[in-house]
Enzyme design. Sequence first.
Site: not given
Ligand code: FPP
Length: 238
Positions: A18, A35, A128
């Site tokens: 997150d 992201h 893994l």
């Molecule tokens: C949460 O941060 C993250 C997500 C919903 C997406 C997770 C994705 C990645 C780590 C990268 C993508 C990688 C691949 C391989 C597809 P948020 O956007 O909710 O953060 P915020 O709470 O600060 O808005």
Amino acid sequence: MTEKNKSQKPKHIGFIMDGNGRWAKRRGMPRKFGHSEGAKALKEIVNYCKKIEIPYVTLYVFSTENWKRPDDEVEAIMDLLRKYLNDAYSRIGSGVRFVFLGDKGRFAPDIQQIMYKLEEESKVEYSLTLLLAINYGGRDDLLFSFKNIARKISFGELKAENITESIISENLYTAGIPDVDFIIRTSGEQRLSNFLIWQGAYAELYFTDTYWPDFSPKELDKALLDFSNRKRKYGGIS
Ligand code: FPP
């Protein structure tokens, strides 16, 4: 730390990645930049988990609720996913087995195809097992299990009175995978957000204020040290 504690290492770590959006906003950048930096952190953490011999890692990449995000953000995540999976496919044989948790049916055909191929072909010489929770929700996972069980009952393969906790586990997306024993969430939020709710019933939880793109192997070491000092009781007494 005692020798005994030092050896207490999780067998299965779940990461709630997150804070990508906030990380980018702080830098005056678009959320999708967060992201893509998050995807870099993800690769580094997976390599590190392999190096330190963690046998199972689950990453919460995209939840059943994440489809509600603006189209351009969903598209950016799908593009990252496509790139990541194709790259992973070209590295089959490097010791990582892929498993996908969630309904694959909602993804573009090329993404679905690479998911099936990865799952099938990465089952070779691995140390893994990497579980990618994509279009995943813990409640949806339970629904999936209950529907599988109901089908077996209607075919006469199972009797309702014989349903046990292990039968529910064996019908989840995580069938055959040991329960997660350590869940790490970044960005200061302290909740599970529908992640592995059945499998994480006894998991130790770890929360850090660090945003996911900044979560490094050093941070993971800190979390692992914390885990090694936890007393795991499973409802018993210490
Ligand atoms: C949460 O941060 C993250 C997500 C919903 C997406 C997770 C994705 C990645 C780590 C990268 C993508 C990688 C691949 C391989 C597809 P948020 O956007 O909710 O953060 P915020 O709470 O600060 O808005």
